[in-house]
Design a protein around this motif. Structure first.
Motif, short mmCIF file in Angstrom:
data_model
loop_
_atom_site.label_atom_id
_atom_site.label_comp_id
_atom_site.label_asym_id
_atom_site.label_seq_id
_atom_site.Cartn_x
_atom_site.Cartn_y
_atom_site.Cartn_z
N LEU A 255 -7.96 -5.30 -2.30
CA LEU A 255 -7.03 -5.37 -1.02
C LEU A 255 -7.92 -6.27 -0.17
O LEU A 255 -7.48 -7.31 0.63
CB LEU A 255 -6.83 -3.84 -0.40
N ARG B 163 1.42 4.57 0.60
CA ARG B 163 1.46 2.92 0.31
C ARG B 163 2.30 2.09 1.47
O ARG B 163 1.69 1.29 2.01
CB ARG B 163 2.00 2.61 -0.91
N PHE C 42 0.90 -5.87 -3.26
CA PHE C 42 0.22 -4.70 -2.97
C PHE C 42 0.30 -3.87 -4.19
O PHE C 42 -0.77 -2.99 -4.41
CB PHE C 42 1.21 -4.01 -1.93
N MET D 139 0.65 -0.06 4.40
CA MET D 139 1.05 -1.50 4.46
C MET D 139 1.41 -1.87 6.10
O MET D 139 1.02 -2.95 6.49
CB MET D 139 2.50 -1.77 3.74
#
Length: 75
Positions: free
Chosen positions: A66, A37, A57, A41
């Motif tokens: 997304l 994750r 997120f 990001m």
């Protein structure tokens, strides 16, 4: 942007040899953990110059979710 996002997801989650589509659930990938994750990001920030909050997120279920958020933030 779709193809670039899929390439970023594949890189961040180390899925180079897998088929990835917008309808895929992020949680379906073994590498979808805290490190994956954070990596995703960071690559999104670097590639699109878009920052997403942890709350945003964590709300994404699919790659398409997304993508929609990124498109909305780019406008």
């Amino acid at each position: 942007m779709k193809e670039q996002l899929i390439a970023i997801v594949k890189e961040a989650l180390e899925l180079e040899n897998e088929n990835v589509s917008l309808t895929d659930h992020l949680s379906s990938y073994e590498s979808w953990d805290s490190l994956g994750r954070l990596s995703l990001m960071a690559l999104i920030d670097e590639s699109f110059d878009i920052q997403l909050s942890d709350e945003e997120f964590n709300s994404f279920e699919t790659i398409e979710d997304l993508h929609k958020a990124l498109v909305a933030k780019k406008q």
